[in-house]
Design a protein around this motif. Structure first.
Motif, PDB file in Angstrom:
ATOM      1  N   GLY A  53     -14.954 -30.951  -2.855  1.00 56.65           N
ATOM      2  CA  GLY A  53     -14.336 -29.969  -2.108  1.00 56.65           C
ATOM      3  C   GLY A  53     -13.763 -30.569  -0.703  1.00 56.65           C
ATOM      4  O   GLY A  53     -13.316 -29.873   0.196  1.00 56.65           O
ATOM      5  N   GLU A  54     -13.635 -31.902  -0.726  1.00 53.77           N
ATOM      6  CA  GLU A  54     -13.171 -32.665   0.657  1.00 53.77           C
ATOM      7  C   GLU A  54     -11.708 -31.974   0.700  1.00 53.77           C
ATOM      8  O   GLU A  54     -10.988 -32.224  -0.261  1.00 53.77           O
ATOM      9  N   PRO A  55     -11.442 -31.260   1.901  1.00 53.97           N
ATOM     10  CA  PRO A  55     -10.021 -30.931   2.015  1.00 53.97           C
ATOM     11  C   PRO A  55      -9.059 -31.828   2.163  1.00 53.97           C
ATOM     12  O   PRO A  55      -9.219 -33.011   2.674  1.00 53.97           O
ATOM     13  N   GLN A  56      -7.814 -31.760   1.934  1.00 53.75           N
ATOM     14  CA  GLN A  56      -6.621 -32.392   2.162  1.00 53.75           C
ATOM     15  C   GLN A  56      -6.162 -31.745   3.659  1.00 53.75           C
ATOM     16  O   GLN A  56      -6.135 -30.793   3.677  1.00 53.75           O
ATOM     17  N   THR A  87      -6.575 -27.877   3.328  1.00 51.13           N
ATOM     18  CA  THR A  87      -6.093 -27.236   1.937  1.00 51.13           C
ATOM     19  C   THR A  87      -7.274 -27.812   0.932  1.00 51.13           C
ATOM     20  O   THR A  87      -7.733 -28.679   0.880  1.00 51.13           O
ATOM     21  N   THR A  88      -7.794 -26.858  -0.110  1.00 48.47           N
ATOM     22  CA  THR A  88      -8.486 -27.214  -1.152  1.00 48.47           C
ATOM     23  C   THR A  88      -7.718 -26.785  -2.669  1.00 48.47           C
ATOM     24  O   THR A  88      -7.008 -25.936  -2.482  1.00 48.47           O
ATOM     25  N   PRO A  91     -10.334 -22.603  -4.352  1.00 50.43           N
ATOM     26  CA  PRO A  91     -11.216 -21.885  -3.180  1.00 50.43           C
ATOM     27  C   PRO A  91     -11.837 -20.761  -4.059  1.00 50.43           C
ATOM     28  O   PRO A  91     -12.825 -20.299  -3.482  1.00 50.43           O
ATOM     29  N   ILE A  96     -17.125 -25.985  -3.907  1.00 51.46           N
ATOM     30  CA  ILE A  96     -15.907 -26.559  -3.365  1.00 51.46           C
ATOM     31  C   ILE A  96     -15.797 -25.939  -1.973  1.00 51.46           C
ATOM     32  O   ILE A  96     -15.498 -26.723  -1.355  1.00 51.46           O
ATOM     33  N   CYS A  97     -15.673 -24.597  -1.882  1.00 55.26           N
ATOM     34  CA  CYS A  97     -15.508 -24.001  -0.454  1.00 55.26           C
ATOM     35  C   CYS A  97     -16.573 -24.596   0.589  1.00 55.26           C
ATOM     36  O   CYS A  97     -16.202 -24.874   1.471  1.00 55.26           O
ATOM     37  N   ALA A 100     -15.612 -27.948   1.360  1.00 54.03           N
ATOM     38  CA  ALA A 100     -14.854 -28.094   2.254  1.00 54.03           C
ATOM     39  C   ALA A 100     -14.935 -27.542   3.510  1.00 54.03           C
ATOM     40  O   ALA A 100     -14.564 -28.047   4.611  1.00 54.03           O
ATOM     41  N   SER A 138      -2.519 -26.598  -4.164  1.00 59.05           N
ATOM     42  CA  SER A 138      -3.370 -26.525  -2.898  1.00 59.05           C
ATOM     43  C   SER A 138      -3.346 -25.200  -2.258  1.00 59.05           C
ATOM     44  O   SER A 138      -2.158 -24.472  -2.251  1.00 59.05           O
ATOM     45  N   LEU A 141      -6.996 -23.269   3.808  1.00 64.49           N
ATOM     46  CA  LEU A 141      -8.058 -22.343   4.204  1.00 64.49           C
ATOM     47  C   LEU A 141      -8.120 -21.935   5.654  1.00 64.49           C
ATOM     48  O   LEU A 141      -8.763 -21.004   5.676  1.00 64.49           O
TER      49      LEU A 141
END
Length: 151
Positions: A53-56, A87-88, A91, A96-97, A100, A138, A141
């Motif tokens: 879940g590492e966000p961009q 972003t992920t 969601p 993943i959430c 993130a 994407s 969040l």
């Protein structure tokens, strides 16, 4: 202390016995240094492994988009605050959430360690995508803002 008195016995090493080597001193840092070190350590939590879940992080660069996103944030966010959109990809996946969210908190801790104030505001996806174009697949969040802390 009595002038001219010569003790008839050795008092021992005195306060020198209380001095610890630097690597054993738990209180070698001042308050500000200890706080910054704790924030740096918090920012590194989990960073040693890959997280699904590492966000961009999409920086907000357009002046029109910045102005519209700043209007969504509560006062007193300065107009020159740096804005990014984490972003992920999915969601709907709770893992993943959660990952993130942890990554956003690490980023906030890293900013605070560098003496920057942050604000995190979850913003509805449709609101963000009506302001900023995000890459296909994407999902934003929210908005993360940061600026130099006063003083």
């Amino acid at each position: 202390v009595v002038r001219g008195l010569v003790p008839d016995h050795d008092d021992g090493p005195g306060a020198a016995a209380l001095v610890r080597p630097e690597d054993e001193d738990m209180f070698s840092l001042g308050t500000a240094e200890a706080r910054a070190e704790g924030l740096r350590l918090a920012a590194a939590l989990g960073a040693d492994r890959s997280e699904a879940g590492e966000p961009q992080l999409l920086p907000v660069v357009g002046e029109r988009a910045r102005t519209r996103l700043l209007a969504l944030l509560p006062d007193p966010v300065p107009p020159d605050a740096e804005l990014v959109l984490p972003t992920t990809a999915d969601p709907a996946d709770p893992l993943i959430c959660a990952a993130a969210g942890a990554a956003v908190q690490r980023l906030r801790a890293a900013h605070h360690a560098r003496n920057r104030t942050t604000i995190w505001v979850p913003v509805p996806v449709g609101t963000v995508t009506s302001i900023v174009r995000v890459p296909p697949g994407s999902v934003p969040l929210g908005v993360l803002g940061s600026w130099p802390s006063p003083g």
